[in-house]
Design a protein around this motif. Sequence first.
Motif, PDB file in Angstrom:
ATOM      1  N   ARG A 130       1.039  -1.096  -0.106  1.00 17.44           N
ATOM      2  CA  ARG A 130       0.022   0.062  -0.037  1.00 17.44           C
ATOM      3  C   ARG A 130       1.073   1.223   0.052  1.00 17.44           C
ATOM      4  NH1 ARG A 130      -3.691   0.098   4.909  1.00 17.44           N
ATOM      5  NH2 ARG A 130      -4.180  -1.963   4.100  1.00 17.44           N
ATOM      6  N   LYS A 131       0.846   2.126  -1.139  1.00 14.07           N
ATOM      7  CA  LYS A 131       1.515   3.517  -1.043  1.00 14.07           C
ATOM      8  C   LYS A 131       1.237   4.205   0.161  1.00 14.07           C
ATOM      9  CE  LYS A 131       3.381   3.381  -5.260  1.00 14.07           C
ATOM     10  NZ  LYS A 131       4.965   3.545  -4.935  1.00 14.07           N
ATOM     11  N   GLN A 132       2.505   4.837   0.411  1.00 11.87           N
ATOM     12  CA  GLN A 132       2.274   5.788   1.844  1.00 11.87           C
ATOM     13  C   GLN A 132       3.086   6.859   1.345  1.00 11.87           C
ATOM     14  OE1 GLN A 132       1.375   4.199   5.127  1.00 11.87           O
ATOM     15  NE2 GLN A 132       0.359   3.348   3.280  1.00 11.87           N
TER      16      GLN A 132
ATOM     17  N   VAL B 205       3.864  -2.937   3.675  1.00 12.68           N
ATOM     18  CA  VAL B 205       3.862  -4.269   3.055  1.00 12.68           C
ATOM     19  C   VAL B 205       2.975  -5.188   4.258  1.00 12.68           C
ATOM     20  CG1 VAL B 205       5.008  -6.476   2.597  1.00 12.68           C
ATOM     21  CG2 VAL B 205       5.984  -3.970   2.208  1.00 12.68           C
ATOM     22  N   THR B 206       1.830  -5.659   3.617  1.00 11.23           N
ATOM     23  CA  THR B 206       0.986  -6.502   4.857  1.00 11.23           C
ATOM     24  C   THR B 206       0.984  -7.922   4.303  1.00 11.23           C
ATOM     25  OG1 THR B 206      -0.498  -4.848   5.027  1.00 11.23           O
ATOM     26  CG2 THR B 206      -1.224  -6.841   5.553  1.00 11.23           C
TER      27      THR B 206
ATOM     28  N   TYR C  75       1.956  -6.382   9.673  1.00 13.37           N
ATOM     29  CA  TYR C  75       2.058  -5.127   8.965  1.00 13.37           C
ATOM     30  C   TYR C  75       3.427  -4.579   9.224  1.00 13.37           C
ATOM     31  CZ  TYR C  75      -2.967  -5.179   9.208  1.00 13.37           C
ATOM     32  OH  TYR C  75      -4.319  -5.409   9.322  1.00 13.37           O
ATOM     33  N   GLU C  76       4.135  -4.355   7.910  1.00 13.65           N
ATOM     34  CA  GLU C  76       5.598  -3.616   8.141  1.00 13.65           C
ATOM     35  C   GLU C  76       5.819  -2.588   6.991  1.00 13.65           C
ATOM     36  OE1 GLU C  76       8.488  -6.942   9.896  1.00 13.65           O
ATOM     37  OE2 GLU C  76       8.012  -7.297   7.835  1.00 13.65           O
ATOM     38  N   TRP C  77       6.568  -1.490   7.504  1.00 11.17           N
ATOM     39  CA  TRP C  77       6.889  -0.458   6.728  1.00 11.17           C
ATOM     40  C   TRP C  77       8.322  -0.618   6.572  1.00 11.17           C
ATOM     41  CZ3 TRP C  77       3.037  -0.399   9.959  1.00 11.17           C
ATOM     42  CH2 TRP C  77       1.490   0.215   9.369  1.00 11.17           C
TER      43      TRP C  77
END
Length: 192
Positions: free
Chosen positions: A69-71, A78-79, A95-97
């Motif tokens: 999912r764009k941030q 990233v899920t 859930y990770e960024w």
Amino acid sequence: MKKKLKHTLTFGLLLIGISVLGQEFEFNIHKTSLNEYLQMEQKLGSEKVPNIRNHVSFDGNAQPIKFKRKQDIISDLVTYYYFKKKDSTMSHILYEWDESLLTLKSNTNEKKSKKYQKALIKKYNDLEKNITSIYGKSESEGDLSNLKQVNEKGGLKKKDKWFPNDSTEIEMYTSVSNYYEKKGAITITPTH
């Protein structure tokens, strides 16, 4: 004796930012089906991405389904949706960024801006507040208040855990570090 199945909901929050919207995350994996999670990702405009690493499971989990999912400002979210191979029962969600999750490239000596670091702390605090409003106070370790520590060995770290019931655990953690050091064969790189 019956063995209890422990469902885990893990948040790997690595250098993150932006405000939290309640519809972005569904924390109750016992009452939400895999199909509902997939529909939620579609509604949020997430992109399904292939797994570039093979996940080995000894507890009957299938290969996780992965979305990006764009941030703004920070690394894309990233899920990973983990579910049982036999019946698609939700096992846990991660859930990770972390930009290294979308490539085979590991962390480098790339440092992040103060804007990026502040975004991480804001995201973590927003998520912590959101989860606390649902499940109450967490068991907490660490502190994110002194941004000067980002450039010191160890950087900033915080971890929170909630135990809503005997079969659910929510863990949230972050590490913010721009510290880089190379001594012979040992290298400490910034953690993003």
